[in-house]
Design an enzyme around this catalytic site. Sequence first.
Site, short mmCIF file in Angstrom:
data_model
loop_
_atom_site.label_atom_id
_atom_site.label_comp_id
_atom_site.label_asym_id
_atom_site.label_seq_id
_atom_site.Cartn_x
_atom_site.Cartn_y
_atom_site.Cartn_z
N LYS A 1 0.83 -1.21 0.00
CA LYS A 1 0.00 0.00 0.00
C LYS A 1 0.87 1.27 0.00
O LYS A 1 2.07 1.20 0.23
CB LYS A 1 -0.96 -0.03 1.19
CG LYS A 1 -1.86 -1.28 1.21
CD LYS A 1 -2.90 -1.31 0.09
CE LYS A 1 -3.42 -2.69 -0.25
NZ LYS A 1 -4.42 -3.23 0.65
C1 LIG Z 1 -5.46 -4.39 1.04
C2 LIG Z 1 -6.93 -4.26 0.96
C3 LIG Z 1 -7.77 -4.62 2.03
C4 LIG Z 1 -7.29 -5.35 3.25
O1 LIG Z 1 -6.27 -4.74 3.92
P1 LIG Z 1 -5.29 -5.64 4.83
O2 LIG Z 1 -4.46 -4.62 5.54
O3 LIG Z 1 -4.50 -6.51 3.90
O4 LIG Z 1 -6.15 -6.42 5.75
C5 LIG Z 1 -9.12 -4.35 1.93
N1 LIG Z 1 -9.63 -3.79 0.83
C6 LIG Z 1 -8.88 -3.45 -0.23
C7 LIG Z 1 -9.51 -2.81 -1.41
C8 LIG Z 1 -7.51 -3.70 -0.20
O5 LIG Z 1 -6.75 -3.39 -1.27
#
Ligand SMILES: *Cc1c(COP(=O)(O)O)cnc(C)c1O
Length: 386
Positions: free
Chosen positions: A186
């Site tokens: 991210k």
């Molecule tokens: C990464 C992601 C999540 C989940 O986040 P985590 O930190 O991996 O639990 C949820 N929704 C979207 C759209 C994502 O890209």
Amino acid sequence: MSQAPLVFGAPDIQADDIAQVLAVLQSGWLGTGPRVAAFEAQFAAFKGVDPRQVVAVNSGTAALHLSLLAAGISPGDEVITSPLTFCATVNVILHVGATPVLADVDADTMNLSATSVAARITPRTRAVLPVHFAGRPCEMDALLALTRARNLVVVEDCAHAIEARWREQPTGTLGDFGCFSFYATKNVTTGEGGMVIARDVAHAQRMRRLSLHGVDRDAWKRFSADGYPHYDVTDCGFKFNMMDLQAAIGQHQLARVQANSLRRQAIWQQYQAAFAGLPLTCPAQPDAHTVHARHLYTLLVDEARCGVSRDVFLARMLGQGIGVGVHYRAIPEHSYYQQSLGWQPADTPVATAIGRQTVSLPLGPGMGDADVQRVMAGVRQALEMT
Ligand SMILES: *Cc1c(COP(=O)(O)O)cnc(C)c1O
């Protein structure tokens, strides 16, 4: 000589992040403590909200799960969300015992279509969970008009949209809850981690308690002049708390987010220019009144136009050592939802078509100009258009 592979979604880790992790390790306090509190305050300032509205957790999934619980979403309730998302968005709705309902996305923006949401609203609908896909803010005017008229809870999935804005307003502050992920790929990472913003401070307090077993953290003081501080379990909570070790990375990551965003924007625009003449569909340009977080750059590879299937295109990119991703095969393509909910890909035709053609290219602040050129040449090579 073959080049080192270009990793998709490589995290931007700098000396600062590493020094901070060492400092936390040496401090003797790894768990939830002062670093987490400081990171929450920094995030609140970044988003322009009261620090009491913000709770750090150990994943974006936990942020979504706690939001639904704090909103009181329970069995019998329906929650409308996007079919073009990571499975966690749908799974959390099932985890609170509610019924997920998929609306379809808009073909250009790839975000939840308000018209499609309106068509799925029933008397049991309690919440809408929009995903700001790829970092592009959803059409919040239309969505909020719908949800306000019916008193529906809005939980924003901001996993792609940490630094995005809609009409000057930061994502995650438009609805009732804003959920952020700091997973390794991210725009801001803590390895694993997440953050949630609640409009209502009482909701944030409940989520804080639920994130640590349902233990009241005011009683969670280790040293006291008044003797041993017994804690009280006031709720059946979860193990969703963030560690100081994670927060230390996040503090320095968040400080770089604006600078990184400029680099993401520049690469994104270079890709747009480079691919404009190719038989591919490039992402829609951001709306003028928004800030797009440029988390993903996605191309659509239509076999009829390109003469190559999406999966062959992916294989050819990987064959050149260029990491690629798929965001996402539509939720109804997965066997679990087909078997347990009876969903079919034809239920959400727009998301399904996107999911069968989409390819995400490497996009990150750590990429140099040579990396960007390599990706652009790689795309032409994969299309056999060199
Ligand atoms: C990464 C992601 C999540 C989940 O986040 P985590 O930190 O991996 O639990 C949820 N929704 C979207 C759209 C994502 O890209």
